[in-house]
Structures are given as structure tokens and as C-alpha cells.
Scaffold this motif. Structure first.
Motif, mmCIF file in Angstrom:
data_model
loop_
_atom_site.group_PDB
_atom_site.id
_atom_site.type_symbol
_atom_site.label_atom_id
_atom_site.label_comp_id
_atom_site.label_asym_id
_atom_site.label_seq_id
_atom_site.Cartn_x
_atom_site.Cartn_y
_atom_site.Cartn_z
ATOM 1 N N GLY A 133 0.787 -1.229 0.000
ATOM 2 C CA GLY A 133 0.000 0.000 0.000
ATOM 3 C C GLY A 133 0.816 1.273 0.000
ATOM 4 N N GLY A 134 2.023 1.219 -0.591
ATOM 5 C CA GLY A 134 2.842 2.414 -0.663
ATOM 6 C C GLY A 134 3.630 2.721 0.587
ATOM 7 N N PHE A 135 3.679 1.792 1.527
ATOM 8 C CA PHE A 135 4.464 2.017 2.744
ATOM 9 C C PHE A 135 5.949 2.070 2.378
ATOM 10 C CE2 PHE A 135 4.260 1.640 7.460
ATOM 11 C CZ PHE A 135 5.601 1.739 7.708
ATOM 12 N N ASP A 136 6.587 3.215 2.667
ATOM 13 C CA ASP A 136 7.999 3.417 2.352
ATOM 14 C C ASP A 136 8.833 3.143 3.603
ATOM 15 O OD1 ASP A 136 10.546 4.307 1.696
ATOM 16 O OD2 ASP A 136 9.815 5.966 0.480
ATOM 17 N N VAL A 137 9.433 1.977 3.675
ATOM 18 C CA VAL A 137 10.198 1.578 4.859
ATOM 19 C C VAL A 137 11.390 2.502 5.079
ATOM 20 C CG1 VAL A 137 11.554 -0.258 5.933
ATOM 21 C CG2 VAL A 137 9.473 -0.826 4.672
ATOM 22 N N ASP A 138 12.094 2.844 4.004
ATOM 23 C CA ASP A 138 13.277 3.692 4.137
ATOM 24 C C ASP A 138 12.917 5.067 4.703
ATOM 25 O OD1 ASP A 138 14.960 1.725 3.173
ATOM 26 O OD2 ASP A 138 14.773 2.392 1.090
ATOM 27 N N SER A 139 11.829 5.633 4.217
ATOM 28 C CA SER A 139 11.398 6.938 4.733
ATOM 29 C C SER A 139 10.965 6.838 6.184
ATOM 30 C CB SER A 139 10.240 7.492 3.889
ATOM 31 O OG SER A 139 10.664 7.776 2.573
ATOM 32 N N ALA A 140 10.327 5.726 6.528
ATOM 33 C CA ALA A 140 9.858 5.552 7.904
ATOM 34 C C ALA A 140 11.013 5.467 8.888
ATOM 35 C CB ALA A 140 8.997 4.292 8.008
ATOM 36 N N LEU A 141 12.155 5.008 8.409
ATOM 37 C CA LEU A 141 13.308 4.897 9.294
ATOM 38 C C LEU A 141 13.927 6.253 9.614
ATOM 39 C CD1 LEU A 141 15.036 1.694 7.899
ATOM 40 C CD2 LEU A 141 13.897 1.971 10.100
ATOM 41 N N SER A 142 13.470 7.284 8.924
ATOM 42 C CA SER A 142 13.916 8.648 9.214
ATOM 43 C C SER A 142 12.718 9.452 9.687
ATOM 44 C CB SER A 142 14.514 9.306 7.957
ATOM 45 O OG SER A 142 15.614 8.576 7.483
ATOM 46 N N LEU A 143 12.764 9.950 10.907
ATOM 47 C CA LEU A 143 11.641 10.713 11.458
ATOM 48 C C LEU A 143 11.393 11.963 10.631
ATOM 49 C CD1 LEU A 143 12.080 10.692 15.344
ATOM 50 C CD2 LEU A 143 10.143 9.815 14.055
ATOM 51 N N SER A 144 10.150 12.158 10.216
ATOM 52 C CA SER A 144 9.794 13.379 9.514
ATOM 53 C C SER A 144 9.667 14.526 10.508
ATOM 54 C CB SER A 144 8.463 13.194 8.777
ATOM 55 O OG SER A 144 7.398 13.068 9.713
ATOM 56 N N THR A 145 9.668 15.734 9.987
ATOM 57 C CA THR A 145 9.489 16.903 10.844
ATOM 58 C C THR A 145 8.146 16.822 11.570
ATOM 59 O OG1 THR A 145 10.838 18.271 9.383
ATOM 60 C CG2 THR A 145 9.356 19.419 10.878
ATOM 61 N N GLY A 146 7.125 16.347 10.858
ATOM 62 C CA GLY A 146 5.803 16.213 11.476
ATOM 63 C C GLY A 146 5.800 15.218 12.619
ATOM 64 N N ASP A 147 6.505 14.085 12.429
ATOM 65 C CA ASP A 147 6.593 13.076 13.489
ATOM 66 C C ASP A 147 7.279 13.645 14.722
ATOM 67 O OD1 ASP A 147 5.318 11.012 12.137
ATOM 68 O OD2 ASP A 147 7.153 10.355 11.168
ATOM 69 N N LYS A 148 8.366 14.401 14.495
ATOM 70 C CA LYS A 148 9.103 14.987 15.609
ATOM 71 C C LYS A 148 8.247 15.987 16.368
ATOM 72 C CE LYS A 148 13.725 14.438 13.587
ATOM 73 N NZ LYS A 148 14.928 15.132 13.071
ATOM 74 N N ARG A 149 7.512 16.814 15.641
ATOM 75 C CA ARG A 149 6.647 17.798 16.286
ATOM 76 C C ARG A 149 5.538 17.132 17.079
ATOM 77 N NH1 ARG A 149 6.110 22.124 11.265
ATOM 78 N NH2 ARG A 149 8.153 23.131 11.572
ATOM 79 N N GLN A 150 4.949 16.079 16.503
ATOM 80 C CA GLN A 150 3.888 15.362 17.204
ATOM 81 C C GLN A 150 4.420 14.720 18.478
ATOM 82 O OE1 GLN A 150 0.674 15.255 16.864
ATOM 83 N NE2 GLN A 150 0.408 13.795 18.537
ATOM 84 N N MET A 151 5.610 14.133 18.397
ATOM 85 C CA MET A 151 6.212 13.506 19.561
ATOM 86 C C MET A 151 6.526 14.544 20.636
ATOM 87 S SD MET A 151 9.360 10.768 19.535
ATOM 88 C CE MET A 151 8.668 10.003 18.085
ATOM 89 N N LEU A 152 6.992 15.714 20.213
ATOM 90 C CA LEU A 152 7.302 16.783 21.156
ATOM 91 C C LEU A 152 6.032 17.270 21.845
ATOM 92 C CD1 LEU A 152 9.607 18.470 22.290
ATOM 93 C CD2 LEU A 152 9.269 20.093 20.413
ATOM 94 N N ARG A 153 4.926 17.361 21.102
ATOM 95 C CA ARG A 153 3.641 17.739 21.707
ATOM 96 C C ARG A 153 3.234 16.731 22.780
ATOM 97 N NH1 ARG A 153 2.068 18.489 16.155
ATOM 98 N NH2 ARG A 153 2.035 20.704 15.586
ATOM 99 N N GLU A 154 3.414 15.446 22.483
ATOM 100 C CA GLU A 154 3.041 14.405 23.441
ATOM 101 C C GLU A 154 3.920 14.463 24.694
ATOM 102 O OE1 GLU A 154 3.399 10.996 20.969
ATOM 103 O OE2 GLU A 154 1.433 11.278 20.023
ATOM 104 N N MET A 155 5.192 14.810 24.518
ATOM 105 C CA MET A 155 6.093 14.951 25.656
ATOM 106 C C MET A 155 5.680 16.133 26.528
ATOM 107 S SD MET A 155 9.620 14.175 23.545
ATOM 108 C CE MET A 155 10.808 14.181 24.888
#
Length: 213
Positions: A133-155
Motif C-alpha cells: 500500500g505504498g508504505f515506504d520503509v526507508d522513509s519511515a526509518l527517518s523521522l519526519s518533521t511532522g513526526d518529531k513535532r507530534q512527539m514533542l507535543r506528546e512529551m
């Protein structure tokens, strides 16, 4: 006794995070564990319909007591938009799987598919990972800016909700097994000063409230 005959998989399950005992919020990334002794024969065809990645067969995992765990697969579902627990649980029930869990760190979850960051555990071959379904494993192994921001919000929410007033306490939590994957990395990658000041402000707010009492 056959597990397939013990559970009515048509019944929706309650939305409860087993760690926090609170409902899961909507999220883009979820994980499901599929056990070979309970899954339907066409379980992978069901997964193929989603943006998903499937781990190698985990058949060499050992419990803390030294016993071999039941063979299983880890599945990660990653969507462009948020999905509710109920939507993901519908898929999990089709797979005859335990309740799904929301992922805080997509990168951490993908790395766990082969135990990349767990040298004490059996190391599985990354070539056995299957993506659909288009899951990009290589991209997932690098945190996106959005992922980092979401994680920071949760922290930040965790610091606020638990009235954390010392950076050392938060750091120790991030290092513990209870912390979501990736929190220590976010803490130490250019966010330490910000979180330190936020915790300091939280302490000042807490101190002012105590003085009023």
C-alpha cells in the motif's frame, strides 16, 4: 483448545491503552500483532489492502522466564490521516489479533520489526520485511518533521499532566521501558533546552500554586 473458537471476533473491543488505562486518541500510525495459532489463513491478504509493513516471522523471541514465545508477526499501519481505535480494531479483529496499539514513534516501531535497537534480542533479517500500500520503509526509518513535532507535543502533554518539575525526572522516564520509543532521542536532539525551560516554567507555576495555599 483452539483460540479461534473461544472469541467472537465480530464484537468491537473497548478502547483502553493497557499502559495508561486511558482511551487511545486518534492517530496515523498503529501496530497489530498477528499470532500464527489464531490468525485466519488469508490474514496477509487482509493486510495487503492497507498501507502496511509486516515484520519477519518472530519465531525466536524469548520471554523473561526463558520460554519461547508463540510465533507471530508485527504489523505496522501508517495512514496519511488520523484513524480511530475503532477503525483499526476492526482490522485487528479480522486478523484474530489482540487489540491494536497506537504508535508514538513510527521510526522506532519499524526498527523494532527486526530488533535493530535491541541487541539482547534475536536479530531478524530485514530482507524478510514486506511492505504494501505504498508504505515506504526507508522513509519511515527517518523521522519526519511532522513526526518529531507530534512527539514533542506528546512529551509536553506528559510533563503538564504529570506535573513534572525536574528535568532529571523526565530524563529518567525517557530512559525507562515505560517511555514511548523515540522520546529520549527527541529530548537529546536539540530539544533539551526548550524542554528544560518548559519544565522550569512548570515548576514555577507549581510553586506559585503551593504558595497561594
Amino acid at each position: 483448545m483452539n483460540m479461534k473458537n473461544e472469541i467472537d471476533w465480530s464484537i468491537p473491543r473497548k478502547n483502553i491503552n493497557p499502559k495508561t488505562k486511558q482511551p487511545y486518541k486518534r492517530g496515523r500510525n498503529w501496530t497489530i500483532v498477528v499470532y500464527l495459532d489464531s490468525s485466519p489463513e488469508d490474514w496477509e491478504n487482509i493486510v495487503k489492502q492497507e498501507p502496511a509493513v509486516i515484520s519477519p516471522l518472530h519465531d525466536k523471541d524469548i520471554t523473561e522466564d526463558g520460554e519461547r514465545k508463540k510465533p507471530h508477526y508485527h504489523i505496522i499501519l501508517s495512514y496519511k490521516g488520523n484513524k480511530s481505535f475503532e477503525q483499526i480494531d476492526e482490522i485487528a479483529r479480522l486478523l484474530h489479533a489482540p487489540i491494536p496499539q497506537r504508535i508514538n514513534s513510527l521510526t522506532g516501531a519499524v526498527r523494532y520489526l527486526t530488533h535493530m535497537d535491541n541487541p539482547e534480542k534475536h536479530q531478524y533479517d530485514s530482507s524478510d520485511i514486506r511492505a504494501y500500500g505504498g508504505f515506504d520503509v526507508d522513509s519511515a526509518l527517518s523521522l519526519s518533521t511532522g513526526d518529531k513535532r507530534q512527539m514533542l507535543r506528546e512529551m509536553i502533554d506528559f510533563i503538564k499532566d504529570n506535573e513534572i518539575i525536574h528535568l532529571v525526572d523526565f530524563t529518567n522516564y525517557c530512559l525507562s521501558d515505560n517511555a514511548p520509543a523515540g522520546w529520549f532521542e527527541i529530548l537529546t536532539e536539540r530539544n533539551t533546552l526548550f524542554l528544560k525551560e518548559y519544565i522550569k516554567s512548570n515548576w514555577q507555576k507549581y510553586k506559585s500554586r503551593e504558595e497561594i495555599k
